[in-house]
Motif scaffolding. Structure first.
Motif, PDB file in Angstrom:
ATOM      1  N   GLY A  33       7.759 -13.020   1.427  1.00 37.15           N
ATOM      2  CA  GLY A  33       7.293 -13.421   2.743  1.00 37.15           C
ATOM      3  C   GLY A  33       6.841 -12.258   3.607  1.00 37.15           C
ATOM      4  O   GLY A  33       5.652 -12.082   3.898  1.00 37.15           O
ATOM      5  N   LEU A  34       7.785 -11.435   4.021  1.00 39.84           N
ATOM      6  CA  LEU A  34       7.454 -10.299   4.884  1.00 39.84           C
ATOM      7  C   LEU A  34       6.660  -9.237   4.137  1.00 39.84           C
ATOM      8  O   LEU A  34       5.771  -8.594   4.714  1.00 39.84           O
ATOM      9  N   GLY A  35       6.975  -9.041   2.842  1.00 42.00           N
ATOM     10  CA  GLY A  35       6.288  -8.015   2.068  1.00 42.00           C
ATOM     11  C   GLY A  35       4.804  -8.278   1.923  1.00 42.00           C
ATOM     12  O   GLY A  35       3.976  -7.399   2.173  1.00 42.00           O
ATOM     13  N   TYR A  36       4.434  -9.500   1.551  1.00 43.46           N
ATOM     14  CA  TYR A  36       3.015  -9.791   1.368  1.00 43.46           C
ATOM     15  C   TYR A  36       2.275  -9.882   2.693  1.00 43.46           C
ATOM     16  O   TYR A  36       1.079  -9.580   2.761  1.00 43.46           O
ATOM     17  N   LEU A  37       2.957 -10.286   3.754  1.00 44.99           N
ATOM     18  CA  LEU A  37       2.326 -10.249   5.076  1.00 44.99           C
ATOM     19  C   LEU A  37       1.972  -8.815   5.436  1.00 44.99           C
ATOM     20  O   LEU A  37       0.847  -8.519   5.863  1.00 44.99           O
ATOM     21  N   GLY A  38       2.943  -7.901   5.252  1.00 43.16           N
ATOM     22  CA  GLY A  38       2.691  -6.498   5.568  1.00 43.16           C
ATOM     23  C   GLY A  38       1.629  -5.885   4.686  1.00 43.16           C
ATOM     24  O   GLY A  38       0.754  -5.148   5.161  1.00 43.16           O
ATOM     25  N   TRP A  39       1.685  -6.186   3.380  1.00 43.24           N
ATOM     26  CA  TRP A  39       0.711  -5.621   2.459  1.00 43.24           C
ATOM     27  C   TRP A  39      -0.706  -6.132   2.755  1.00 43.24           C
ATOM     28  O   TRP A  39      -1.661  -5.363   2.770  1.00 43.24           O
ATOM     29  N   SER A  40      -0.836  -7.421   2.997  1.00 43.59           N
ATOM     30  CA  SER A  40      -2.155  -7.999   3.247  1.00 43.59           C
ATOM     31  C   SER A  40      -2.734  -7.485   4.558  1.00 43.59           C
ATOM     32  O   SER A  40      -3.931  -7.190   4.646  1.00 43.59           O
ATOM     33  N   TRP A  43       2.834   2.097   2.484  1.00 39.86           N
ATOM     34  CA  TRP A  43       3.911   2.912   1.900  1.00 39.86           C
ATOM     35  C   TRP A  43       5.268   2.218   2.074  1.00 39.86           C
ATOM     36  O   TRP A  43       6.105   2.220   1.167  1.00 39.86           O
ATOM     37  N   LEU A  44       5.488   1.637   3.264  1.00 40.64           N
ATOM     38  CA  LEU A  44       6.749   0.946   3.524  1.00 40.64           C
ATOM     39  C   LEU A  44       6.947  -0.226   2.567  1.00 40.64           C
ATOM     40  O   LEU A  44       8.039  -0.408   1.999  1.00 40.64           O
ATOM     41  N   ILE A  45       5.908  -1.014   2.356  1.00 34.89           N
ATOM     42  CA  ILE A  45       6.000  -2.160   1.460  1.00 34.89           C
ATOM     43  C   ILE A  45       6.175  -1.690   0.014  1.00 34.89           C
ATOM     44  O   ILE A  45       6.873  -2.325  -0.783  1.00 34.89           O
ATOM     45  N   THR A  46       5.569  -0.568  -0.339  1.00 35.88           N
ATOM     46  CA  THR A  46       5.738  -0.018  -1.683  1.00 35.88           C
ATOM     47  C   THR A  46       7.200   0.291  -1.968  1.00 35.88           C
ATOM     48  O   THR A  46       7.730  -0.026  -3.043  1.00 35.88           O
ATOM     49  N   VAL A  47       7.874   0.917  -1.015  1.00 36.31           N
ATOM     50  CA  VAL A  47       9.299   1.219  -1.178  1.00 36.31           C
ATOM     51  C   VAL A  47      10.096  -0.076  -1.300  1.00 36.31           C
ATOM     52  O   VAL A  47      11.004  -0.196  -2.139  1.00 36.31           O
ATOM     53  N   LEU A  48       9.754  -1.052  -0.472  1.00 38.77           N
ATOM     54  CA  LEU A  48      10.443  -2.349  -0.523  1.00 38.77           C
ATOM     55  C   LEU A  48      10.278  -3.011  -1.886  1.00 38.77           C
ATOM     56  O   LEU A  48      11.247  -3.495  -2.496  1.00 38.77           O
TER      57      LEU A  48
END
Length: 279
Positions: free
Chosen positions: A213-220, A5-10
């Motif tokens: 960078g941070l987004g795909y790390l969190g999503w994966s 959810w956090l990455i979705t908002v980002l």
């Protein structure tokens, strides 16, 4: 699930940032390669040697999920508005479900029925103006959706058999993405559309370091903590979030009645897909 959810908002802001400040102003190949290079830089401290098969597999995952996906995505901005582009990512859960079944060696029955219904929903959105460019953009988004979905499922599959930390994986992951996008940039870029302003450079810095960078790390990482069905559903949460950001912050336009009707068709397609998988 909270991390997704956090990455979705980002990510909801990324589509509009690209559409408003980069699309048509900065060459797509330069923008994508720059994002991959910036993302790779933040993971280089965690790089470690790996057996060549594992290294190549991680590089191939990044090349498909992010590198090739972004090349299709940025190109589609030439043909679609931000709202249309976001809406057509609703197909991604279908691809996630399809690839998850294929990796599990289960052939998804009745897959084409919901897919065709989803295509009908897309046609409703602009039924009076189905230009050649519109369908070109639509095809580019579907290619991007398929690449992103395949990469997510492939990454989850690899994670089940590896004790390597996600940070160490992503150094190889973004290296693969950079190889693909750098080759495309060197071969196809329009060098007159370099990010010349501080605003464009700042947007690329944000997109590269934070969103990519941070987004795909969190999503994966988050994708390995949920079921394939939950991951498929979460792929759709970006659509309303992104459209709302584009409309209310950047004054984007949306034909709400058609958007609602087309979305209803697509939601029905997803329901049919889930129903066929559970039967």
């Amino acid at each position: 699930m909270g991390l997704l959810w956090l990455i979705t908002v980002l990510w909801a802001f990324s589509f509009s940032l690209i559409g408003v400040y980069l699309a048509g102003q900065v060459d797509a190949y330069i923008a994508v390669a720059s994002r991959m290079a910036l993302a790779l830089l933040i993971f280089l401290p965690f790089w470690r040697p790996l057996p060549w098969r594992q290294a190549l597999t991680l590089m191939a995952t990044g090349a498909v999920e992010i590198g090739i996906m972004y090349l299709f995505l940025y190109k589609s901005y030439q043909y679609l508005s931000v709202a249309e582009l976001l809406l057509f990512t609703i197909f991604t859960p279908l691809y996630v479900s399809l690839f998850a079944d294929l990796f599990a060696r289960r052939w998804p029955r009745q897959f084409w029925a919901p897919a065709l219904l989803a295509v009908a929903g897309a046609a409703v959105i602009r039924w009076t103006d189905l230009s050649e460019q519109y369908w070109h953009g639509f095809a580019l988004i579907q290619a991007a959706n398929a690449c992103f979905a395949f990469g997510q499922v492939w990454y989850r599959h690899q994670s089940q058999r590896s004790a390597l930390t996600h940070r160490a994986r992503f150094a190889w992951f973004f290296l693969g993405a950079l190889v693909v996008t750098l080759a495309a940039m060197l071969a196809l870029a329009d060098w007159q559309k370099w990010p010349a302003t501080h605003l464009q450079q700042g947007v690329l810095l944000w997109l590269g370091v934070v969103a990519s960078g941070l987004g795909y790390l969190g999503w994966s990482y988050g994708s390995t903590r949920v079921s394939a069905q939950q991951l498929a559903v979460m792929n759709n949460m970006l659509i309303p979030a992104g459209i709302l950001v584009n409309v209310f912050i950047w004054n984007g336009q949306a034909d709400w009645p058609r958007l609602a009707l087309g979305s209803a068709c697509m939601v029905a397609a997803l329901w049919l897909c889930r129903r066929s998988q559970s039967s």
